[in-house]
Scaffold this active site. Structure first.
Site, short mmCIF file in Angstrom:
data_model
loop_
_atom_site.label_atom_id
_atom_site.label_comp_id
_atom_site.label_asym_id
_atom_site.label_seq_id
_atom_site.Cartn_x
_atom_site.Cartn_y
_atom_site.Cartn_z
N CYS C 8 -16.49 28.07 29.56
CA CYS C 8 -16.51 29.52 29.47
C CYS C 8 -17.95 29.97 29.31
O CYS C 8 -18.85 29.15 29.14
CB CYS C 8 -15.72 29.99 28.25
SG CYS C 8 -14.03 29.39 28.20
N GLY C 34 -16.85 31.02 34.60
CA GLY C 34 -15.44 31.36 34.40
C GLY C 34 -15.03 32.54 35.25
O GLY C 34 -15.52 33.64 35.05
N ASN C 108 -16.27 29.11 23.36
CA ASN C 108 -16.47 28.18 24.46
C ASN C 108 -16.32 26.78 23.90
O ASN C 108 -17.12 26.37 23.05
CB ASN C 108 -17.87 28.37 25.07
CG ASN C 108 -18.15 27.40 26.20
OD1 ASN C 108 -17.23 26.80 26.75
ND2 ASN C 108 -19.41 27.23 26.54
N GLY C 109 -15.30 26.06 24.33
CA GLY C 109 -15.08 24.71 23.82
C GLY C 109 -13.61 24.44 23.59
O GLY C 109 -12.75 25.20 24.06
N TYR C 249 -23.77 20.04 36.57
CA TYR C 249 -23.26 21.08 37.49
C TYR C 249 -22.74 22.38 36.93
O TYR C 249 -22.66 23.34 37.66
CB TYR C 249 -22.21 20.53 38.44
CG TYR C 249 -21.32 19.48 37.90
CD1 TYR C 249 -21.30 18.23 38.48
CD2 TYR C 249 -20.51 19.71 36.81
CE1 TYR C 249 -20.50 17.24 38.00
CE2 TYR C 249 -19.70 18.72 36.33
CZ TYR C 249 -19.69 17.48 36.92
OH TYR C 249 -18.90 16.50 36.45
#
Lengths: 414, 414, 414, 414
Positions: C8, C34, C108-109, C249
């Site tokens: 995210c 996202g 995020n995670g 990436y």
């Protein structure tokens, strides 16, 4: 009646192969009870799937969704709201996870102790995702004390105000009405299964047969062992106090509400008006659709012929936007046109179900005058409203006074 | 009446500051004449701007478009079509460029010699962009011979069939009715300007006053020098033959068609039915909306009380899609619910405006039986239809026969 | 990398007049992290307003919404998800009410102890509205024990797994990184205020200046008294373990991640590949966009010229639907076309960032063969992946093995 | 190049079972040639069906439409336009009915004698539905004189200006290029059938093989008897004058245009710039995507390493709307971000394909300065533009001058 809020429609089916699809049809018949949001929750005995969103049933629920909802138990909800307070978070059914698994709740009414309960929960570490008073109910449900109960009685005893409720768990459907029975909820049979609905017209829709109303203070549990009824509070708290507006204008004329035919009730109101406020006139007309039944009642009672006095443009709907904001009165004229041939040179009795702010009514009656009516006699079928309502009808701000004047003031300026 | 095609609505205004906006309102009142496409063309005296598209007026025309159309002359069109033949290219007004500049045309009706004219034009090197017979009219208009004329007479003499037309050029609006007067077109006054409309209900909408109908064989020209009328063909070709379906069901009850009040006409049909086909019964009901006026007429003439026997669900609209294709009969039940309290145990006279295929009617009358009607007496206000129509009402395929049986067959199987 | 989930983008601003609008721009720069849902929550010091929904930032957030968000503090979130698990309820920021008022959280995670914590909460009577592990965090926050704390340390100590977090209350913004620093979170300055962002490219976007990363185990509090940093756990638990996929990436080449330039890191990977797996060839090409930086690095290190070998069609996007479902391989060919002039008759080194299932890669390399490449030497910049990941990268099912073979298998069948 | 108009993309297939579907794929590859409107016309040997509309191919053409187009011959068109002049009426292919039946035409180019021809047609009684010069072509086609011809030569001799054309009739497909060959049109083979396309990259897409260009002054007819070529004008009128902008920026690098590889041509431009305007510098970067090929050419020729200097945000697209109108410069920054690590402290050569108004370029080069570039050397691959163009590239208003200064002015103020 555009400033009354918190009226909603409930529809649930237990024990029918295509329950979700039938709930969809049922909600179509209850759409008039709420155009803001719509939702259907259904279960296959394990999980609960819910589709809900802002808008009409036809906008929110799409056929492919129903295919994924081939479940034997389903409940649905439509919700009304005044502009501004609409909010996707408040769309129902409300579906949450708690210790026992998933539960879906659909609520019609307004809790008067929601604020206090919410504060207690928050003080004890709970979080709230919505501004809806319905969320308090699922918090109560999840309380360890309540979870240990074999039924919902302890939980329901905590609630104050008005509430007709449908609960859905993976193996059970429950219908509840508050001790005053403020909002309607009826029970019906559909083949080997059961139906619960805010109005019986939705039962007609799915081919179900009306059995009786859920009673004030009653909870009806339906599961694989059949149907069972329990009163969740002692008899002394059960004090029926039905909302008159259901009969007067919320409900569809082809529904039974509180065991009473809405159409016949309205015809009786019309007949009573003819008796209370007779007037020598040539024709009885109605403001469609709301005034239709009462106007026929007035006509039959008085012997004055009923005729069509207004023609309604059915294309003027929810999404109509006027090119110029300052010409809002145009919308009244777009919606209704007076039928000159009926009223010109006539003494006209016009029946409407209510006068709210008076501005819309004024425009409408003005159309009759412009069309050449010689005399205009207004009769309103809704009885006078004398006290504020704390159970979901919001009259505190302005509706209150206006409604009162509806029976006191002489309409000289119309 | 779902398989009748080619009926449309026309509305035009000359000499009014916000003509395009008023045409928008007018089309709203004519929406029932065509839900397939809508369009408005207007001029500022130099260019012609046209907005049109598939869908309802409210879907096609957006307020910001009207702001760019602050022009004193405008014409509008709504178009009906059976599913499949709909086509953006056929949306009107049709606007083209020719030697004299731009012209917009809106057409209600069907030309019987369009095919022949088209073949002639193509043989002479013309190209056609649409499948609409209206395109022939603008080709005729552009013919050098016709361009030299000071009026449209020579052009209009070429046309056969039914046509009510509105033409718009940068400085003129013209209204035309065919020599039979097959389709309606009325003339009205709006302040210092003029209005032409398929139905007078649209005049009420914009505050215009009905003057008279454009006559069969007449063309009415309006420009800065005022209004002038011309008959474009000799008197011997003028043979009034008005389409009865306008009075029977196309038009709104609050319109005057052929100088006649639609509501009163339908009431008279009802009264005539009471006279022709009397029956001893308890109540007269209608299939709404179509049967409402005739049912009141029947009730007044027969003395049998009128009551509501069906309740219509106004949310079941054009865009309704059934979750399962094979349950199409459901739509009838979603649209109408029988009012048990009115019909149960009663001898019921039910008035509808027409029977087309019979399947829908059968479903509807079935609802009455299910609701407990003791006797069901069907009366159809539309007179029997004996011959095919080549002027825009497509009965050739199946409607024809069914309509005939409507007055011959005994409805034993209902 | 289409089967990696749970990554995210976070972006927050404190102390800037048009914080919500700048967060909007910042999210635009993080959109690649996202595409499933987007949201912005902002505060005026009293209430928290949140707009969120499914789709791209540009689809979810409309300019008029930002006007209503002229608030000095705002946080935003974009969320990625594999098809099917997407759900409006899981869109963030998550905003709830609790005892102290409103709070918004963006995460995020992935928490590894979310399931256990959730079960504990449910056993104690809590309800859950979403399936997101983030909801556990707000439940912890609302615990009376935690509410009494002056900071979030006690709460944060309960969390296991990967979490970069932004909290927003009406007067404070807090940024947190887990003790491993699994996911990035950087701190920047914007005039007199502060910015926190998953990637520094978003800071460039709003004109902010990168200061430093939030450190593993650190919480940074920003309020009217300024900024203060606290480590919420003892030093022994702080064990940096950064996710390599960010550098390889996920992130944009113009970002700094873990203090390192993504572009330079990838160039170094390319140079390392040139050193580890040299080959005599005519040209180095990349699979755009992912392989671009590494290909340049390989070219610079090896001296073999870089050229364009594939051209990407930027119109083949998220919403592309193939006319025939069984021709899904077409999408690869629509997205990329081999550049014959670069590869025909040449020995080609092609650099990509990863091989996931191998099917897409196979199609791509097949294009080169079809375009006439004499030799195709594939080099993958992502290091081999040997063990499953429990912190938000989902390789358990299939990616794992394929990724391993990427460095073992000879690509005879390409 | 945002103010160049009238460039379009053509794609046609003859003799392939799923021609319409393949044209759809082909148009996807030509989408960069026109984002305003898209359309596909196909025939089953009897009728011509056309789907067209405003927007991208993926927006206008939906998979179900293609299913109804399982026809062996199809042509497609994408159209570019500056904002404001866009108009559904001008979308192509243009399909009309004339004496011989239906014909569809797709046109890339601009006729210089369209106005004169149109006036002649109107004087003779023709009507025009669109403002497009293409409509003149179908009027010519329908002229009795031309209809008698066995080929299109007489018609094509009437046309002046630039025109690559595809014609579709129920049994034939024809491709035409004007005597100057201003716009490209290539011929390819697909199994037993044929393909014509503006760019060869679209042939790669459908698996077709490039044969050769249609020549200036040539018409290629394909029907059931095979393919035949005719020159429709005498050799003296054939004066090749290809539009250089195709090679410089319209076309995709993976296309052959005028028989020349676009990528190699642009690399040669870059090499030529290195020779003409050498400079001692550390790195060559490009403004993506336009400058990529030339930058690589410059790098290879000069020996100065190529690196990425800008990162493009692919989410900033056609539909991006800025929250505040007065911050339009923001869009440049949202689209491109400078890569500090590449340019900081470096002497940078930046290659772009063109400078139009200069404002966008100024913003971009400013990003490099902000990112710390020591020296910025701008090189533009497009040759100087000295004279106005009347064949479809609209430089008359402002582009003209600006383009000239691109090679004269010193960029002191960047």
């Amino acid at each position: 009646m555009s400033d009354v809020k918190e009226y909603c429609g409930l529809f649930g089916i237990y024990g029918c192969e295509d329950a979700a699809e039938r709930v969809y049809y049922g909600l179509y018949s209850l759409q008039h009870r709420g155009e803001e949001s719509a939702g259907i929750a259904s279960t296959d005995g394990k999980d609960i799937i819910c589709h809900k969103g802002m808008g009409l049933v036809s906008e929110v629920i799409k056929p492919p969704m129903l295919k994924s909802l081939k479940n034997p138990i389903a409940i649905g909800h439509v919700r009304y709201s005044t502009i501004g307070s609409s909010n996707i978070g408040n769309a129902q059914p409300l579906v949450v996870d708690y210790y026992k698994g998933k539960v879906a709740v659909a609520h019609n009414g307004q809790l008067t102790n929601a604020k206090r309960l919410r504060e207690e929960f928050e003080a004890n570490g709970s979080i709230f995702h919505t501004t809806s008073d319905t969320e308090v109910i699922v918090h109560l449900m999840a309380k360890p004390l309540h979870m240990m109960q074999k039924n919902l009685s302890l939980l329901l005893q905590q609630l104050r105000g008005s509430f007709s409720l449908l609960f859905l768990t993976p193996d059970e459907m429950v219908g509840v009405r508050d001790p005053h029975g403020f909002r309607p909820l009826a029970l019906g049979r559909l083949n080997d299964g059961y139906v619960m609905a805010s109005e019986t017209c939705a039962m007609d829709q799915v081919g179900a047969e009306y059995i009786r109303d859920i009673n004030p203070g009653e909870a009806v549990y339906i599961d694989k062992d059949g149907i069972r009824s329990e009163y969740y509070c002692s008899q002394k708290y059960i004090k029926p106090a039905f909302c008159v507006f259901e009969l007067v204008y919320f409900s569809r004329p082809d529904s039974k509400i509180y065991g009473e035919s809405v159409h016949l009730f309205r015809k009786k109101l019309g007949a009573k008006l003819a008796e209370e406020s007779p007037v020598d006139a040539d024709v009885v007309i109605s403001v469609p659709e709301g005034g239709n039944s009462a106007a026929i009642g007035y006509s039959h009672a008085s012997g004055i012929p009923f005729d069509r006095g207004f023609i309604r443009n059915h294309y003027v709907g929810r999404t109509f936007i006027l090119p110029e904001q300052d010409r809002r009165h145009r919308i009244v004229e777009l919606k209704l046109n007076a039928l000159k041939e009926t009223v010109e040179g006539k003494r006209v009795i016009v029946i409407d179900d209510s006068i709210v702010r008076g501005t819309t009514s004024k425009s409408r009656f003005g159309l009759l005058r412009k069309a050449g009516a010689k005399e205009i006699h207004v009769r309103i079928s809704c009885p006078p409203h004398r006290y504020p309502c704390y159970y979901g009808i919001d009259f505190q701000k302005k509706g209150n006074l206006l409604r009162l004047i509806a029976h006191q003031k002489k309409f000289d300026n119309f």
